[in-house]
Design a protein around this motif. Structure first.
Motif, PDB file in Angstrom:
ATOM      1  N   ASN A  87       0.865  -1.189   0.000  1.00  0.00           N
ATOM      2  CA  ASN A  87       0.000   0.000   0.000  1.00  0.00           C
ATOM      3  C   ASN A  87       0.895   1.230   0.000  1.00  0.00           C
ATOM      4  OD1 ASN A  87      -2.667  -0.996   2.344  1.00  0.00           O
ATOM      5  ND2 ASN A  87      -1.767  -2.100   0.640  1.00  0.00           N
ATOM      6  N   SER A  88       0.630   2.181  -0.870  1.00  0.00           N
ATOM      7  CA  SER A  88       1.401   3.425  -0.818  1.00  0.00           C
ATOM      8  C   SER A  88       0.938   4.276   0.363  1.00  0.00           C
ATOM      9  CB  SER A  88       1.256   4.219  -2.120  1.00  0.00           C
ATOM     10  OG  SER A  88      -0.035   4.769  -2.247  1.00  0.00           O
ATOM     11  N   LYS A  89       1.874   4.948   0.985  1.00  0.00           N
ATOM     12  CA  LYS A  89       1.556   5.877   2.064  1.00  0.00           C
ATOM     13  C   LYS A  89       1.269   7.273   1.526  1.00  0.00           C
ATOM     14  CE  LYS A  89       4.133   3.345   5.589  1.00  0.00           C
ATOM     15  NZ  LYS A  89       5.200   3.395   6.625  1.00  0.00           N
ATOM     16  N   PHE A  90       1.092   7.345   0.234  1.00  0.00           N
ATOM     17  CA  PHE A  90       0.725   8.569  -0.462  1.00  0.00           C
ATOM     18  C   PHE A  90      -0.637   8.359  -1.102  1.00  0.00           C
ATOM     19  CE2 PHE A  90       0.510  10.731  -4.609  1.00  0.00           C
ATOM     20  CZ  PHE A  90       0.644  12.053  -4.221  1.00  0.00           C
ATOM     21  N   ALA A  91      -1.506   9.343  -0.992  1.00  0.00           N
ATOM     22  CA  ALA A  91      -2.828   9.278  -1.616  1.00  0.00           C
ATOM     23  C   ALA A  91      -3.114  10.619  -2.276  1.00  0.00           C
ATOM     24  CB  ALA A  91      -3.898   8.943  -0.581  1.00  0.00           C
ATOM     25  N   PHE A  92      -3.921  10.612  -3.316  1.00  0.00           N
ATOM     26  CA  PHE A  92      -4.135  11.828  -4.098  1.00  0.00           C
ATOM     27  C   PHE A  92      -5.474  11.768  -4.823  1.00  0.00           C
ATOM     28  CE2 PHE A  92      -2.436   8.716  -6.916  1.00  0.00           C
ATOM     29  CZ  PHE A  92      -2.963   8.986  -8.171  1.00  0.00           C
ATOM     30  N   THR A  93      -5.917  12.913  -5.308  1.00  0.00           N
ATOM     31  CA  THR A  93      -7.139  13.041  -6.099  1.00  0.00           C
ATOM     32  C   THR A  93      -6.793  13.684  -7.438  1.00  0.00           C
ATOM     33  OG1 THR A  93      -8.428  13.367  -4.070  1.00  0.00           O
ATOM     34  CG2 THR A  93      -9.487  13.953  -6.147  1.00  0.00           C
ATOM     35  N   TYR A  94      -7.074  12.983  -8.516  1.00  0.00           N
ATOM     36  CA  TYR A  94      -6.847  13.410  -9.894  1.00  0.00           C
ATOM     37  C   TYR A  94      -5.354  13.499 -10.214  1.00  0.00           C
ATOM     38  CZ  TYR A  94     -11.630  14.977  -8.990  1.00  0.00           C
ATOM     39  OH  TYR A  94     -12.941  15.052  -8.588  1.00  0.00           O
ATOM     40  N   GLY A  95      -5.017  13.041 -11.407  1.00  0.00           N
ATOM     41  CA  GLY A  95      -3.634  13.078 -11.835  1.00  0.00           C
ATOM     42  C   GLY A  95      -3.332  11.956 -12.805  1.00  0.00           C
ATOM     43  N   ARG A  96      -2.064  11.829 -13.121  1.00  0.00           N
ATOM     44  CA  ARG A  96      -1.594  10.790 -14.033  1.00  0.00           C
ATOM     45  C   ARG A  96      -0.630   9.873 -13.286  1.00  0.00           C
ATOM     46  NH1 ARG A  96      -0.765   9.590 -19.513  1.00  0.00           N
ATOM     47  NH2 ARG A  96       1.222   8.590 -19.984  1.00  0.00           N
ATOM     48  N   VAL A  97      -0.862   8.569 -13.419  1.00  0.00           N
ATOM     49  CA  VAL A  97       0.019   7.570 -12.822  1.00  0.00           C
ATOM     50  C   VAL A  97       0.741   6.838 -13.947  1.00  0.00           C
ATOM     51  CG1 VAL A  97       0.179   5.547 -11.332  1.00  0.00           C
ATOM     52  CG2 VAL A  97      -1.613   7.250 -10.925  1.00  0.00           C
ATOM     53  N   GLU A  98       2.045   6.698 -13.817  1.00  0.00           N
ATOM     54  CA  GLU A  98       2.834   5.928 -14.774  1.00  0.00           C
ATOM     55  C   GLU A  98       3.641   4.880 -14.019  1.00  0.00           C
ATOM     56  OE1 GLU A  98       5.365   8.443 -17.074  1.00  0.00           O
ATOM     57  OE2 GLU A  98       3.718   9.394 -18.158  1.00  0.00           O
ATOM     58  N   VAL A  99       3.543   3.637 -14.476  1.00  0.00           N
ATOM     59  CA  VAL A  99       4.293   2.547 -13.855  1.00  0.00           C
ATOM     60  C   VAL A  99       4.985   1.760 -14.964  1.00  0.00           C
ATOM     61  CG1 VAL A  99       4.211   0.532 -12.351  1.00  0.00           C
ATOM     62  CG2 VAL A  99       2.551   2.388 -12.037  1.00  0.00           C
ATOM     63  N   ARG A 100       6.298   1.701 -14.917  1.00  0.00           N
ATOM     64  CA  ARG A 100       7.065   0.922 -15.903  1.00  0.00           C
ATOM     65  C   ARG A 100       7.383  -0.429 -15.263  1.00  0.00           C
ATOM     66  NH1 ARG A 100      12.652   0.413 -17.904  1.00  0.00           N
ATOM     67  NH2 ARG A 100      12.561   0.132 -20.182  1.00  0.00           N
ATOM     68  N   ALA A 101       6.860  -1.488 -15.867  1.00  0.00           N
ATOM     69  CA  ALA A 101       6.928  -2.780 -15.186  1.00  0.00           C
ATOM     70  C   ALA A 101       6.937  -3.948 -16.149  1.00  0.00           C
ATOM     71  CB  ALA A 101       5.740  -2.913 -14.225  1.00  0.00           C
ATOM     72  N   LYS A 102       7.350  -5.107 -15.619  1.00  0.00           N
ATOM     73  CA  LYS A 102       7.254  -6.393 -16.299  1.00  0.00           C
ATOM     74  C   LYS A 102       6.417  -7.325 -15.422  1.00  0.00           C
ATOM     75  CE  LYS A 102      11.671  -7.354 -16.803  1.00  0.00           C
ATOM     76  NZ  LYS A 102      12.942  -7.994 -17.274  1.00  0.00           N
ATOM     77  N   MET A 103       5.616  -8.164 -16.064  1.00  0.00           N
ATOM     78  CA  MET A 103       4.731  -9.060 -15.346  1.00  0.00           C
ATOM     79  C   MET A 103       5.389 -10.415 -15.058  1.00  0.00           C
ATOM     80  SD  MET A 103       2.000  -7.319 -14.840  1.00  0.00           S
ATOM     81  CE  MET A 103       3.079  -5.861 -14.720  1.00  0.00           C
ATOM     82  N   PRO A 104       4.931 -11.104 -14.014  1.00  0.00           N
ATOM     83  CA  PRO A 104       5.400 -12.474 -13.771  1.00  0.00           C
ATOM     84  C   PRO A 104       4.778 -13.433 -14.778  1.00  0.00           C
ATOM     85  CG  PRO A 104       3.651 -11.925 -12.236  1.00  0.00           C
ATOM     86  CD  PRO A 104       3.960 -10.666 -13.011  1.00  0.00           C
ATOM     87  N   THR A 105       5.206 -14.676 -14.748  1.00  0.00           N
ATOM     88  CA  THR A 105       4.628 -15.710 -15.601  1.00  0.00           C
ATOM     89  C   THR A 105       4.114 -16.854 -14.727  1.00  0.00           C
ATOM     90  OG1 THR A 105       6.768 -16.824 -15.853  1.00  0.00           O
ATOM     91  CG2 THR A 105       6.162 -15.188 -17.527  1.00  0.00           C
ATOM     92  N   GLY A 106       3.226 -17.659 -15.306  1.00  0.00           N
ATOM     93  CA  GLY A 106       2.709 -18.830 -14.611  1.00  0.00           C
ATOM     94  C   GLY A 106       1.204 -18.820 -14.527  1.00  0.00           C
ATOM     95  N   VAL A 107       0.574 -19.862 -15.017  1.00  0.00           N
ATOM     96  CA  VAL A 107      -0.870 -20.014 -14.888  1.00  0.00           C
ATOM     97  C   VAL A 107      -1.238 -19.969 -13.406  1.00  0.00           C
ATOM     98  CG1 VAL A 107      -2.796 -21.607 -15.192  1.00  0.00           C
ATOM     99  CG2 VAL A 107      -1.106 -21.324 -17.025  1.00  0.00           C
ATOM    100  N   GLY A 108      -2.182 -19.122 -13.068  1.00  0.00           N
ATOM    101  CA  GLY A 108      -2.597 -18.971 -11.673  1.00  0.00           C
ATOM    102  C   GLY A 108      -2.023 -17.753 -10.993  1.00  0.00           C
ATOM    103  N   THR A 109      -1.047 -17.089 -11.632  1.00  0.00           N
ATOM    104  CA  THR A 109      -0.549 -15.826 -11.080  1.00  0.00           C
ATOM    105  C   THR A 109      -1.471 -14.692 -11.518  1.00  0.00           C
ATOM    106  OG1 THR A 109       0.928 -15.455 -12.981  1.00  0.00           O
ATOM    107  CG2 THR A 109       1.839 -16.619 -11.060  1.00  0.00           C
ATOM    108  N   TRP A 110      -1.634 -13.715 -10.643  1.00  0.00           N
ATOM    109  CA  TRP A 110      -2.555 -12.604 -10.903  1.00  0.00           C
ATOM    110  C   TRP A 110      -1.943 -11.311 -10.356  1.00  0.00           C
ATOM    111  CZ3 TRP A 110      -8.103 -12.350  -8.371  1.00  0.00           C
ATOM    112  CH2 TRP A 110      -8.776 -11.199  -8.840  1.00  0.00           C
TER     113      TRP A 110
END
Length: 276
Positions: free
Chosen positions: A108-131
């Motif tokens: 959980n982020s300890k930062f909260a906000f109202t309105y804006g743009r969120v950008e997350v650069r990421a790679k996903m895990p692999t494996g049936v059953g991962t979410w």
């Protein structure tokens, strides 16, 4: 005749002004960085920015029948070589009186906000059953064990509080990403406010997952290509509970249909940035 013409001109003027104001709500440029984590270190996550949510809901399982424990151990969440790793692992783990065969982390982020743009650069895990998911909740959610509930903000149950799913990926649908909006009018397995697409190499290459959150609209994109927009015709507490602060969550859930051969896989995050 002159009076009638004056009325027409006033109506046109009002209509034009109203439309311009309405349109301007989604034409705002969010270009001021207000919060970020660049993960430019190695070791534990930054505890000034993140909270480990580990408390199991009543009943002994996480919502949706998930079969994992979320832990605060470095084995499940750590920063290495400038990247955050949230690691789902196959291992027997006993916590809170419950024994489970898989572990992961939920931040959980300890930062909260109202309105804006969120950008997350990421790679996903692999494996049936991962979410894995990159998402947001209103800090008023009444959910025992959540960071903002512990701070005294928990007043509203899910889904009335509102949930914004910037990115979800299911290992059983490799390379298909989805974004969704959960509200009192549309939530859970019956949610209709969603959209997604197939993107090659979500687990082998970094992609930028983005949300633009305006007063009247949300726009979801990957690498600046939009795949879903949410703009309800009528905004009320059931369709648009998105007028107050939300915080960011990162996690990998494990579903009951996890591949028996699964051992370990991570969601790797290069950075998270919030602009207003």
């Amino acid at each position: 005749m002159r009076f009638s013409l004056l009325i027409v001109l006033l109506c046109v003027c009002f209509s034009t002004t109203y439309c311009a104001k309405s349109k301007s709500k989604s034409n705002i440029k969010f270009d001021t960085l207000v919060w970020s984590d660049e993960f430019n270190n190695s070791g534990p996550i930054d505890s000034t920015k993140w909270f480990h949510q580990t408390q199991i809901p009543a009943g002994g399982d996480w919502y949706g029948g998930l079969i994992n424990h979320y832990t605060n151990r470095i084995e499940n969440s750590y920063v290495e070589d400038g990247f955050l790793n949230i690691a789902a692992r196959k291992e027997i783990f006993n916590d809170q009186g419950e024994i489970k065969a898989y572990t992961s982390a939920r931040l959980n982020s300890k930062f909260a906000f109202t309105y804006g743009r969120v950008e997350v650069r990421a790679k996903m895990p692999t494996g049936v059953g991962t979410w894995p998911a990159i998402w947001m909740l209103n800090k008023n959610i009444d959910e025992p064990g959540a960071y903002w509930q512990k701070q005294g903000f928990g007043t509203t149950y899910w889904p009335v509080c509102g949930e914004i799913d910037i990115l979800e990926h299911w290992g059983k649908k490799q390379n298909r990403i989805q974004s969704a909006v959960h509200t009192g009018a549309s939530a859970g397995d019956d949610v209709v406010n969603l959209g997604g697409r197939v993107i090659e190499n979500v687990s082998n290459q970094f992609h930028i997952y983005s949300l633009e959150w305006y007063e009247n609209k949300m726009i979801f994109s990957v690498d600046d290509v939009v795949h879903y927009e949410y703009e309800p015709a009528e905004r009320n507490s059931d369709t648009w509970p998105f007028t107050t602060d939300q915080y960011i969550l990162l996690n990998i859930a494990i579903e009951p249909d996890i591949d028996p051969s699964f051992e370990e896989s991570s969601m790797v995050v290069d950075y998270i940035r919030v602009y207003q």
